[in-house]
Write a protein that holds these residues in place. Sequence first.
Motif, mmCIF file in Angstrom:
data_model
loop_
_atom_site.group_PDB
_atom_site.id
_atom_site.type_symbol
_atom_site.label_atom_id
_atom_site.label_comp_id
_atom_site.label_asym_id
_atom_site.label_seq_id
_atom_site.Cartn_x
_atom_site.Cartn_y
_atom_site.Cartn_z
ATOM 1 N N SER A 1 40.417 34.329 47.844
ATOM 2 C CA SER A 1 39.101 34.560 48.453
ATOM 3 C C SER A 1 38.965 33.769 49.752
ATOM 4 C CB SER A 1 37.971 34.240 47.473
ATOM 5 O OG SER A 1 37.947 32.881 47.130
ATOM 6 N N ASP A 2 39.585 32.590 49.822
ATOM 7 C CA ASP A 2 39.606 31.839 51.085
ATOM 8 C C ASP A 2 40.307 32.649 52.169
ATOM 9 O OD1 ASP A 2 38.438 29.708 49.724
ATOM 10 O OD2 ASP A 2 40.320 28.576 49.550
ATOM 11 N N LEU A 3 41.437 33.257 51.806
ATOM 12 C CA LEU A 3 42.218 34.025 52.774
ATOM 13 C C LEU A 3 41.517 35.320 53.172
ATOM 14 C CD1 LEU A 3 45.774 33.425 51.287
ATOM 15 C CD2 LEU A 3 44.759 32.370 53.321
ATOM 16 N N VAL A 4 40.785 35.920 52.243
ATOM 17 C CA VAL A 4 39.980 37.105 52.577
ATOM 18 C C VAL A 4 38.892 36.708 53.571
ATOM 19 C CG1 VAL A 4 38.296 38.762 51.656
ATOM 20 C CG2 VAL A 4 40.465 38.412 50.475
ATOM 21 N N ASP A 5 38.244 35.579 53.314
ATOM 22 C CA ASP A 5 37.191 35.097 54.219
ATOM 23 C C ASP A 5 37.730 34.803 55.617
ATOM 24 O OD1 ASP A 5 35.451 35.309 52.073
ATOM 25 O OD2 ASP A 5 35.407 33.152 51.651
ATOM 26 N N LEU A 6 39.017 34.434 55.709
ATOM 27 C CA LEU A 6 39.650 34.171 57.007
ATOM 28 C C LEU A 6 40.211 35.452 57.640
ATOM 29 C CD1 LEU A 6 41.592 30.884 56.161
ATOM 30 C CD2 LEU A 6 39.597 31.094 57.667
ATOM 31 N N ASP A 7 40.078 36.576 56.954
ATOM 32 C CA ASP A 7 40.590 37.877 57.426
ATOM 33 C C ASP A 7 42.095 37.880 57.653
ATOM 34 O OD1 ASP A 7 38.099 39.199 57.418
ATOM 35 O OD2 ASP A 7 37.601 38.321 59.369
ATOM 36 N N VAL A 8 42.841 37.179 56.802
ATOM 37 C CA VAL A 8 44.294 37.168 56.949
ATOM 38 C C VAL A 8 45.012 37.903 55.812
ATOM 39 C CG1 VAL A 8 44.379 35.135 58.439
ATOM 40 C CG2 VAL A 8 44.473 34.853 55.948
ATOM 41 N N VAL A 9 44.255 38.362 54.819
ATOM 42 C CA VAL A 9 44.811 39.233 53.779
ATOM 43 C C VAL A 9 43.847 40.380 53.518
ATOM 44 C CG1 VAL A 9 46.142 37.432 52.572
ATOM 45 C CG2 VAL A 9 43.856 37.988 51.789
ATOM 46 N N THR A 10 44.421 41.480 53.066
ATOM 47 C CA THR A 10 43.618 42.603 52.608
ATOM 48 C C THR A 10 43.920 42.802 51.132
ATOM 49 O OG1 THR A 10 45.317 44.219 53.193
ATOM 50 C CG2 THR A 10 43.632 43.755 54.854
ATOM 51 N N THR A 11 42.968 43.396 50.429
ATOM 52 C CA THR A 11 43.159 43.646 49.004
ATOM 53 C C THR A 11 42.838 45.100 48.698
ATOM 54 O OG1 THR A 11 40.886 43.037 48.440
ATOM 55 C CG2 THR A 11 42.530 41.277 48.401
ATOM 56 N N ARG A 12 43.441 45.571 47.636
ATOM 57 C CA ARG A 12 43.181 46.930 47.177
ATOM 58 C C ARG A 12 43.145 46.905 45.662
ATOM 59 N NH1 ARG A 12 47.870 49.916 48.416
ATOM 60 N NH2 ARG A 12 48.399 49.810 46.240
ATOM 61 N N ASP A 13 42.085 47.484 45.108
ATOM 62 C CA ASP A 13 41.982 47.572 43.658
ATOM 63 C C ASP A 13 43.022 48.548 43.126
ATOM 64 O OD1 ASP A 13 39.902 45.762 43.387
ATOM 65 O OD2 ASP A 13 38.380 47.286 43.704
ATOM 66 N N PRO A 14 43.371 48.423 41.850
ATOM 67 C CA PRO A 14 44.315 49.366 41.259
ATOM 68 C C PRO A 14 43.776 50.802 41.363
ATOM 69 C CG PRO A 14 43.787 47.610 39.722
ATOM 70 C CD PRO A 14 42.903 47.435 40.898
ATOM 71 N N ALA A 15 44.683 51.750 41.381
ATOM 72 C CA ALA A 15 44.293 53.160 41.472
ATOM 73 C C ALA A 15 43.422 53.541 40.276
ATOM 74 C CB ALA A 15 45.537 54.033 41.507
ATOM 75 N N PRO A 16 42.440 54.426 40.500
ATOM 76 C CA PRO A 16 41.635 54.888 39.369
ATOM 77 C C PRO A 16 42.544 55.490 38.295
ATOM 78 C CG PRO A 16 40.742 55.687 41.453
ATOM 79 C CD PRO A 16 42.056 55.041 41.760
ATOM 80 N N GLY A 17 42.207 55.227 37.066
ATOM 81 C CA GLY A 17 43.014 55.740 35.962
ATOM 82 C C GLY A 17 44.128 54.801 35.544
ATOM 83 N N THR A 18 44.308 53.686 36.279
ATOM 84 C CA THR A 18 45.317 52.708 35.891
ATOM 85 C C THR A 18 44.886 52.077 34.579
ATOM 86 O OG1 THR A 18 45.799 52.217 38.205
ATOM 87 C CG2 THR A 18 46.513 50.596 36.582
ATOM 88 N N PRO A 19 45.766 52.048 33.589
ATOM 89 C CA PRO A 19 45.368 51.495 32.292
ATOM 90 C C PRO A 19 44.993 50.017 32.391
ATOM 91 C CG PRO A 19 47.650 52.274 32.249
ATOM 92 C CD PRO A 19 47.127 52.489 33.625
#
Length: 125
Positions: free
Chosen positions: A88-106
């Motif tokens: 979350s620190d790195l997200v706040d610094l805009d140096v990483v991006t995140t992506r949730d798992p694809a819908p339907g992922t168990p």
Amino acid sequence: MPESRGEQPWVDERAGRLVRPYTVSDGRTRPTSEFNLLTMVMATGAEPAEYPGPDHCRILELARTPVSVAELAAQLRLPATVVKVLLSDLVDLDVVTTRDPAPGTPDPTDPDLLEAVLHGLRTRL
């Protein structure tokens, strides 16, 4: 490429990690962003405006290609909760991006799924 335990500055071969996990996150236990263990993380390539810390930098190295929160926690040998705070620190610094798992992922904590995996492993062994 992962470093061996003896090459990491915060790890002693016999004693283990020399810095307690809560110290790494400055005592914080809650991330400012939402992640789960399957959230994929990737470094943007941007340089942080300030030096975030050694564990943050290690995350940036590991996240040159997409990697899950669970894999980061395993590579860093830190609890997932601590890794989520660092992320979350790195997200706040805009140096990483995140992506949730694809819908339907168990859901990896689904008891039926875990039972099926256990059954499959027993069958193969």
